[in-house]
Write a protein that holds these residues in place. Sequence first.
Motif, PDB file in Angstrom:
ATOM      1  N   THR A  24      32.934  42.605  46.022  1.00 22.39           N
ATOM      2  CA  THR A  24      31.655  42.105  45.511  1.00 22.39           C
ATOM      3  C   THR A  24      31.452  40.629  45.814  1.00 22.39           C
ATOM      4  O   THR A  24      30.350  40.171  46.077  1.00 22.39           O
ATOM      5  CB  THR A  24      31.600  42.318  43.975  1.00 22.39           C
ATOM      6  N   ASP A  25      32.555  39.890  45.765  1.00 24.78           N
ATOM      7  CA  ASP A  25      32.440  38.434  45.918  1.00 24.78           C
ATOM      8  C   ASP A  25      33.492  37.984  46.925  1.00 24.78           C
ATOM      9  O   ASP A  25      34.686  38.206  46.729  1.00 24.78           O
ATOM     10  CB  ASP A  25      32.681  37.779  44.545  1.00 24.78           C
ATOM     11  N   ASN A  65      34.830  48.207  46.781  1.00 25.15           N
ATOM     12  CA  ASN A  65      34.246  47.500  45.630  1.00 25.15           C
ATOM     13  C   ASN A  65      34.187  45.994  45.835  1.00 25.15           C
ATOM     14  O   ASN A  65      33.926  45.269  44.879  1.00 25.15           O
ATOM     15  CB  ASN A  65      35.051  47.814  44.361  1.00 25.15           C
ATOM     16  N   HIS A  76      31.731  40.619  33.971  1.00 23.86           N
ATOM     17  CA  HIS A  76      32.617  41.672  34.476  1.00 23.86           C
ATOM     18  C   HIS A  76      34.043  41.204  34.364  1.00 23.86           C
ATOM     19  O   HIS A  76      34.318  40.014  34.451  1.00 23.86           O
ATOM     20  CB  HIS A  76      32.351  41.929  35.968  1.00 23.86           C
ATOM     21  N   SER A 115      28.753  46.740  48.935  1.00 24.21           N
ATOM     22  CA  SER A 115      28.834  46.279  47.542  1.00 24.21           C
ATOM     23  C   SER A 115      28.880  44.756  47.431  1.00 24.21           C
ATOM     24  O   SER A 115      28.875  44.233  46.315  1.00 24.21           O
ATOM     25  CB  SER A 115      30.058  46.887  46.865  1.00 24.21           C
ATOM     26  N   LEU A 116      28.917  44.051  48.555  1.00 27.57           N
ATOM     27  CA  LEU A 116      29.061  42.590  48.471  1.00 27.57           C
ATOM     28  C   LEU A 116      27.784  41.951  47.912  1.00 27.57           C
ATOM     29  O   LEU A 116      26.687  42.106  48.453  1.00 27.57           O
ATOM     30  CB  LEU A 116      29.369  42.010  49.860  1.00 27.57           C
ATOM     31  N   LEU A 117      27.944  41.206  46.816  1.00 25.28           N
ATOM     32  CA  LEU A 117      26.798  40.537  46.197  1.00 25.28           C
ATOM     33  C   LEU A 117      26.760  39.050  46.518  1.00 25.28           C
ATOM     34  O   LEU A 117      25.710  38.429  46.489  1.00 25.28           O
ATOM     35  CB  LEU A 117      26.854  40.702  44.669  1.00 25.28           C
ATOM     36  N   HIS A 127      37.782  43.243  43.828  1.00 26.32           N
ATOM     37  CA  HIS A 127      36.378  42.939  43.557  1.00 26.32           C
ATOM     38  C   HIS A 127      36.034  41.555  44.104  1.00 26.32           C
ATOM     39  O   HIS A 127      35.024  41.335  44.749  1.00 26.32           O
ATOM     40  CB  HIS A 127      36.179  43.001  42.036  1.00 26.32           C
ATOM     41  N   THR A 128      36.913  40.600  43.835  1.00 25.57           N
ATOM     42  CA  THR A 128      36.705  39.230  44.283  1.00 25.57           C
ATOM     43  C   THR A 128      37.856  38.822  45.184  1.00 25.57           C
ATOM     44  O   THR A 128      39.021  38.943  44.787  1.00 25.57           O
ATOM     45  CB  THR A 128      36.642  38.278  43.064  1.00 25.57           C
ATOM     46  N   SER A 136      27.952  38.297  37.334  1.00 27.48           N
ATOM     47  CA  SER A 136      27.092  38.678  38.453  1.00 27.48           C
ATOM     48  C   SER A 136      25.978  37.639  38.575  1.00 27.48           C
ATOM     49  O   SER A 136      25.753  36.857  37.654  1.00 27.48           O
ATOM     50  CB  SER A 136      26.491  40.049  38.187  1.00 27.48           C
ATOM     51  N   ALA A 162      36.939  41.314  36.667  1.00 34.55           N
ATOM     52  CA  ALA A 162      36.983  41.599  38.092  1.00 34.55           C
ATOM     53  C   ALA A 162      38.396  41.497  38.649  1.00 34.55           C
ATOM     54  O   ALA A 162      39.040  40.457  38.508  1.00 34.55           O
ATOM     55  CB  ALA A 162      36.079  40.612  38.812  1.00 34.55           C
TER      56      ALA A 162
END
Length: 745
Positions: free
Chosen positions: A106-107, A104, A58, A129-131, A82-83, A52, A60
């Motif tokens: 995230t990336d 979920n 994580h 949830s996107l970081l 996730h990615t 993260s 992922a």
Amino acid sequence: MRPALALLQSHCLLYVFSGMCVPIVVGSLPPALPWYVPCPVRCVCQIKPWFSPDSVYHEAPTVDCNNLLLTKLPLPIPLNTHTLRLQSNLLSVLDTAVLHGLPNLTDLDLSQNRFSRVRMITQSSSLPSLLSIHLEENHLSHLPEASFSSLPALQELFLSHNNLHSIAPGAFNGLDSLRRLHINNNRLTTIDPRWFRALPQLEVLMLGGNPVEALPERGFVALTSLRSLVLGGMGLRSLAEKALEGLEELESLSFYDNHLTKVPRQALKRVPGLKFLDLNKNRIKLIETGDFKDMLNLKELGLNNMEELVSIDKASLDNLPELTKLEITNNPRLSYVHPQAFVRLSRLESLMLNSNSLSALHQNIMLSLPSLQEVSLHSNPLRCDCLFHWAAQVARVVRFIQPEATLCSAPPELRARRVREVSSGEMSASCLPTIPTSSLPSYVGVQEGGKLVLHCRALAEPYPELYWVTPSGLRLGPSFFKHYQLQPEGTLEISRISPREAGLYTCVAENALGADTRSVTVGVHNRGKNRKRGVMTKPKKFQFMRVEARLELNEVGEHYAILSWQSRQNLPSTRLSWQAMQTSSHTPTYTTRILAGTQSFNLTHLQAETFYRVCLHLGVSEDGKRDNLGSEGSKKPRCVSFRTKDVPEPQPGLQLNPELTSIAVTLLLLAYILHLAVQGWDAEPGEEARKHHNPELPMITGLKLKRASYISGMDIYRREQPRPPGFCPVYSQHVSTDSSILSPS
Ligand SMILES: *[C@@H]1O[C@H](CO)[C@@H](O)[C@H](O)[C@H]1NC(C)=O
Ligand SMILES: *[C@@H]1O[C@H](CO)[C@@H](O)[C@H](O)[C@H]1NC(C)=O
């Protein structure tokens, strides 16, 4: 996993400049694990390691669809992705409904695609949830208001290498959690402080590679959490005093590859927490006194790859108690580091000075760095003489980096020897000044009314004194003010220069052993006439045509004569020759070089009661090629003849009777003959020469005289005579070729 994390964090700051932070860690990552899901065709679905933005590890679920020439989203994308990697495809629109079905996600990596509008990606409902989103190398040209408001959790936004030329003031509104923003390498020409108001958490900002010539005052004041700011490759020429105001947490700052001409010291004062500073590849000419002063947290400083840097002046780094690493490398013109350049650097461990034009590093520098562990000096034209005595002494304490490449290039007898292996005994104890060739060009053009700045530096032991001579023959010492300014280190500044001031300027560096000079031709660009051609006017010929100088005899003694002349011109290669006129025997002619700016000379060691003929040979160029001024009048030397005084006859003080007187005279004569004889037997040629008047022997006298007009009998040698002991060999081609000689002409 924890060790890897620590690694990541400790390297991040250092590598943030080069964008190496993440790749560094990749090597130590665990392998990917299989992920058994229906995967889109040609994509790879795996469980992969992922960190993260705050470096938490994580495992992922990752869908990798890189490099597939995709024009639309591949289906089906597993629900718990996730990615999602879509790098290097041909996407210009995105079916966002599909993405919004991935709770979920995230990336998201969309770099190297064909997006031209950011709304294509971020429209409609949110991706809570996107970081992290990668949009590098797309075709984005504008960011409208609230471009990313559907990404409320976003922590990293990568927008580098697009065509962004405009960003709405509120483009980043809603990105309350953003920590890293890369908008480098776009086409932005201004920085709008309003962009950053929405980014209170931002820690890393990459802005480089945009053609921004000036930063606004207080432009970053909203970025109170920023730790790293990269402003490389922007074309910045200077920095406003308050440009960096408010960056209270800033630790690392890069100005790599800009057009800064000075260290932005006022601006830097506003970021007291700074630990890493990169000023590499700028147009800084001088690191001046006080440029880096009282930066109490600075740990590493980089001053590399500067084409124009010539000098690190006295106390330019002062009171940097945390500085451990200093890099000043690959500066092709840097030939001078002042003996007291570094003051109060109690923690400096690593000093990198390789690949410059340094001929020496004064031992005071070594003595002033108590914690020094390693020094790098290779790839410099090092002169292994008096200025390098420390090398043999500190070798046990300080490690030389690449000692096999740290070689002497002078004096000739030590050439190609490794510096560390030369013992102090082999190095001379004192040395002549040398003005490094790299510090002064042979020609400098300025515009009329502009400012002329010439930098002259010289190293020697004892420490040399510097002065300048103007084209009109005026000698400028440190106390000279008005129109001219001579900085203590040797920089001459002339503001509002006029075309009449074009011509030959000569810098003279002098110590008790001798002198070196270097001349530079200054052309003044005439505003009106020559603009079209864009050429600098070279100083006109006429300046060399009429050389007025009449040689005069001012004073004559038994063993000396003071001559003077006046010339309204700088004649750096003027010589004086003299010869005793004796009919009986052939007498040699002596010649000495006259230092630029000197208009009188004390000819010493002459014989009493003798006729002499003395001639002044005026010359302009130091290399001797244009020695004859090109005009007829000047070719002829100016000469005077005179006779030295008689030695006074000893006179009896009392009236005595004739007999006694004759006895007394006889005794006196005897005593005198005896005295002469004793003197003759005692005389050690080299020693005696200093004190007495034997014209056959070398001498260096009169050098310490400091007068308005320079009077000296320096450097007069006959070719056949050995040099006096303790004299440094002359090896710089420029070390006053004739300041040491004497050709019977
Ligand atoms: C999303 O992640 C959470 C926490 O890891 C997990 O409980 C949940 O099942 C995931 N959702 C989907 C659709 O996979
Ligand atoms: C010139 O040199 C002589 C001999 O060294 C000395 O006695 C004399 O004082 C000098 N004159 C001046 C003006 O320096």
